[in-house]
Design a protein around this motif. Structure first.
Motif, PDB file in Angstrom:
ATOM      1  N   GLN A 120     -12.520   7.693  28.596  1.00  0.00           N
ATOM      2  CA  GLN A 120     -13.899   8.172  28.836  1.00  0.00           C
ATOM      3  C   GLN A 120     -14.019   8.760  30.241  1.00  0.00           C
ATOM      4  OE1 GLN A 120     -16.343   8.229  26.451  1.00  0.00           O
ATOM      5  NE2 GLN A 120     -17.432   9.478  27.978  1.00  0.00           N
ATOM      6  N   LEU A 121     -13.325   8.155  31.205  1.00  0.00           N
ATOM      7  CA  LEU A 121     -13.327   8.698  32.576  1.00  0.00           C
ATOM      8  C   LEU A 121     -12.809  10.124  32.578  1.00  0.00           C
ATOM      9  CD1 LEU A 121     -12.037   6.848  35.749  1.00  0.00           C
ATOM     10  CD2 LEU A 121     -11.417   9.207  35.320  1.00  0.00           C
ATOM     11  N   ALA A 122     -11.699  10.373  31.879  1.00  0.00           N
ATOM     12  CA  ALA A 122     -11.128  11.720  31.845  1.00  0.00           C
ATOM     13  C   ALA A 122     -12.085  12.706  31.188  1.00  0.00           C
ATOM     14  CB  ALA A 122      -9.795  11.692  31.099  1.00  0.00           C
ATOM     15  N   ALA A 123     -12.744  12.279  30.128  1.00  0.00           N
ATOM     16  CA  ALA A 123     -13.684  13.173  29.436  1.00  0.00           C
ATOM     17  C   ALA A 123     -14.896  13.473  30.314  1.00  0.00           C
ATOM     18  CB  ALA A 123     -14.121  12.542  28.116  1.00  0.00           C
ATOM     19  N   ASP A 124     -15.452  12.447  30.988  1.00  0.00           N
ATOM     20  CA  ASP A 124     -16.617  12.668  31.849  1.00  0.00           C
ATOM     21  C   ASP A 124     -16.250  13.532  33.053  1.00  0.00           C
ATOM     22  OD1 ASP A 124     -18.202  11.166  30.174  1.00  0.00           O
ATOM     23  OD2 ASP A 124     -17.969   9.302  31.336  1.00  0.00           O
ATOM     24  N   ALA A 125     -15.021  13.359  33.600  1.00  0.00           N
ATOM     25  CA  ALA A 125     -14.597  14.202  34.717  1.00  0.00           C
ATOM     26  C   ALA A 125     -14.464  15.646  34.267  1.00  0.00           C
ATOM     27  CB  ALA A 125     -13.272  13.690  35.270  1.00  0.00           C
ATOM     28  N   MET A 126     -13.941  15.851  33.067  1.00  0.00           N
ATOM     29  CA  MET A 126     -13.824  17.201  32.526  1.00  0.00           C
ATOM     30  C   MET A 126     -15.183  17.874  32.436  1.00  0.00           C
ATOM     31  SD  MET A 126     -11.600  19.391  31.375  1.00  0.00           S
ATOM     32  CE  MET A 126     -11.544  20.871  30.349  1.00  0.00           C
ATOM     33  N   ARG A 127     -16.185  17.127  32.053  1.00  0.00           N
ATOM     34  CA  ARG A 127     -17.541  17.682  31.946  1.00  0.00           C
ATOM     35  C   ARG A 127     -18.153  17.953  33.313  1.00  0.00           C
ATOM     36  NH1 ARG A 127     -22.235  15.783  32.828  1.00  0.00           N
ATOM     37  NH2 ARG A 127     -21.342  13.737  33.275  1.00  0.00           N
ATOM     38  N   ALA A 128     -17.944  17.036  34.272  1.00  0.00           N
ATOM     39  CA  ALA A 128     -18.605  17.155  35.568  1.00  0.00           C
ATOM     40  C   ALA A 128     -17.960  18.195  36.475  1.00  0.00           C
ATOM     41  CB  ALA A 128     -18.623  15.805  36.272  1.00  0.00           C
ATOM     42  N   LEU A 129     -16.701  18.552  36.236  1.00  0.00           N
ATOM     43  CA  LEU A 129     -15.998  19.474  37.129  1.00  0.00           C
ATOM     44  C   LEU A 129     -16.375  20.918  36.848  1.00  0.00           C
ATOM     45  CD1 LEU A 129     -12.429  17.879  37.165  1.00  0.00           C
ATOM     46  CD2 LEU A 129     -13.961  18.133  39.145  1.00  0.00           C
ATOM     47  N   ALA A 130     -16.429  21.688  37.920  1.00  0.00           N
ATOM     48  CA  ALA A 130     -16.623  23.130  37.806  1.00  0.00           C
ATOM     49  C   ALA A 130     -15.326  23.763  37.311  1.00  0.00           C
ATOM     50  CB  ALA A 130     -17.014  23.692  39.167  1.00  0.00           C
TER      51      ALA A 130
END
Length: 417
Positions: A120-130
């Motif tokens: 979930q951390l990897a997925a949320d980081a993917m969403r939050a990153l430009a």
């Protein structure tokens, strides 16, 4: 966990701020590559701890903020005016706006959470990153045998080690465009050294590693990170084991060559000794032949009396006249007396006539004394043989008595002479 415990634990086992700050400088090329391009410079650090990474990022021009649940850790951040949030880091990441961050980082956090939370951390980081944003995840390296078997479990909040290829796959599966595994913090002297020992194979691999994942974006923008992604770092246990094997095989070859060289030297020396022995045998044969030729010559036979005279003169000079005459008397008189005694003993008539003549000539007593002396010597000789034959199996005390008896008999023999 008890208040203050984990802060004291980190201070003891992670190291001073200066040491941690120095370790983090390996990520500077990635931050500099991002700063070279226009765009957002927001950085979100999950589990920010004492804030060493936030401090470094601020110095490089990033708007860095972090989240952590440990109040004591956050106190160290606030002492340095760093922007931090006392909250669950994963929940904080999930609440960040989409495409709002240049970098999302988590240093020594993923080993504390469940695997589903990691995904979930990897997925949320993917969403939050430009677009083109970076996800940096650092964790203990189980490729280091000491870390995997001992050091990892020193922290009571650790769950399980995460192999580097598994963590990289999690980032790839989340949709990141490229992923780099970067082993970290190995001993500097081991990086280029060819000679390694077994202990260095066991504990010399990089104790930490990072997975650096980049979100897809403009090709020209991504090209600016090529140099950072191409950097070589770290040491693996496999690389150290290969060095150790190569070193061992080289030593084995050198030992084998040394043994071969020594064997060649020994064979050469053996051949030389054989040649010298053959020469000595040849010289000996020549000398024997020459000596035989001399002894068979007429001059040798003619000079025999002269040599005998010289030998007798030498013996006379060394032994003296009296000793020399005594030896001659013993040598020639004793056998004759023995033969005379045997003859008289075998022929009684001859013994009686000899005795009569001896009385007439006044030689009876000297011959009688000589006869008894010879008989005494014969008895002593037989007795000595019997003692020698019977003394083969003796007790220690009997052996001592036998030795004393032998000495006494030797003394009697000398006196008889």
């Amino acid at each position: 966990m008890e208040k203050g415990f984990y802060r004291a634990f980190e201070d003891r086992h992670r190291g001073p701020r200066e040491v941690v700050r120095q370790r983090l400088e390996c990520y500077v090329p990635f931050l500099q590559a991002w700063r070279a391009e226009p765009g957002t410079h927001a950085l979100a650090d999950l589990g920010c701890g004492r804030g060493e990474w936030l401090e470094l990022a601020q110095e490089l021009g990033f708007a860095a903020q972090g989240a952590d649940l440990d109040t004591d850790m956050l106190a160290a951040c606030r002492e340095r005016d760093l922007t931090v949030h006392e909250t669950d880091a994963l929940a904080w990441l999930a609440g960040l706006p989409a495409q709002s961050q240049a970098i999302v980082s988590a240093f020594h956090l993923v080993e504390h959470i469940e695997f589903d939370a990691l995904r979930q951390l990897a997925a949320d980081a993917m969403r939050a990153l430009a677009p083109g944003g970076l996800l940096i995840l650092e964790t203990p390296n189980p490729d280091n045998l000491v870390v995997a078997s001992r050091d990892f479990y020193r922290d009571p909040t650790h769950r399980k080690p995460i192999p580097s290829d598994l963590l990289a796959f999690v980032a790839e599966h989340a949709g990141f465009a490229r992923v780099k595994i970067m082993p970290l913090h190995e001993r500097a002297d081991l990086r280029e050294r060819e000679q390694v020992g077994l202990q260095e194979v066991i504990d010399g691999a990089s104790p930490d590693y990072a997975v650096i994942a980049q979100k897809g974006g403009d090709a020209d923008f991504l090209a600016g990170f090529d140099a950072a992604f191409a950097m070589k770092s770290g040491l693996t246990t496999e690389a150290l084991a290969l060095r150790y094997d190569a070193q061992w095989h080289q030593s084995k070859r050198e030992i084998h060559q040394a043994i071969q060289g020594l064997g060649e030297q020994l064979r050469t020396q053996h051949a030389q000794m054989e040649a010298r022995l053959a020469q000595a045998q040849q010289a000996h044969a020549l000398a024997v032949a020459e000596l035989q030729a001399i002894r068979q010559s007429s001059s040798w036979r003619l000079t025999a009396p002269l040599r005998w005279s010289v030998e007798q003169a030498r013996a006379l000079r060394e032994q003296g006249l009296r000793q020399r005459m005594r030896r001659a008397a013993v040598r020639f008189g004793r056998p004759a007396a023995a033969r005379l005694s045997a003859l008289l003993h075998a022929h009684p008539v001859l013994r009686e006539r000899s005795a009569a003549w001896a009385v007439r000539l006044g030689l009876h007593e000297p011959l009688r004394a000589l006869y008894h002396r010879i008989q005494h010597q014969a008895r002593m000789h037989r007795h000595g043989q019997a003692v020698a034959q019977g003394g083969q199996h003796m007790t220690p005390r009997a052996g001592r008595l036998y030795a004393r008896l032998s000495q006494a008999m030797d003394s009697l023999r000398k006196d008889d002479r």
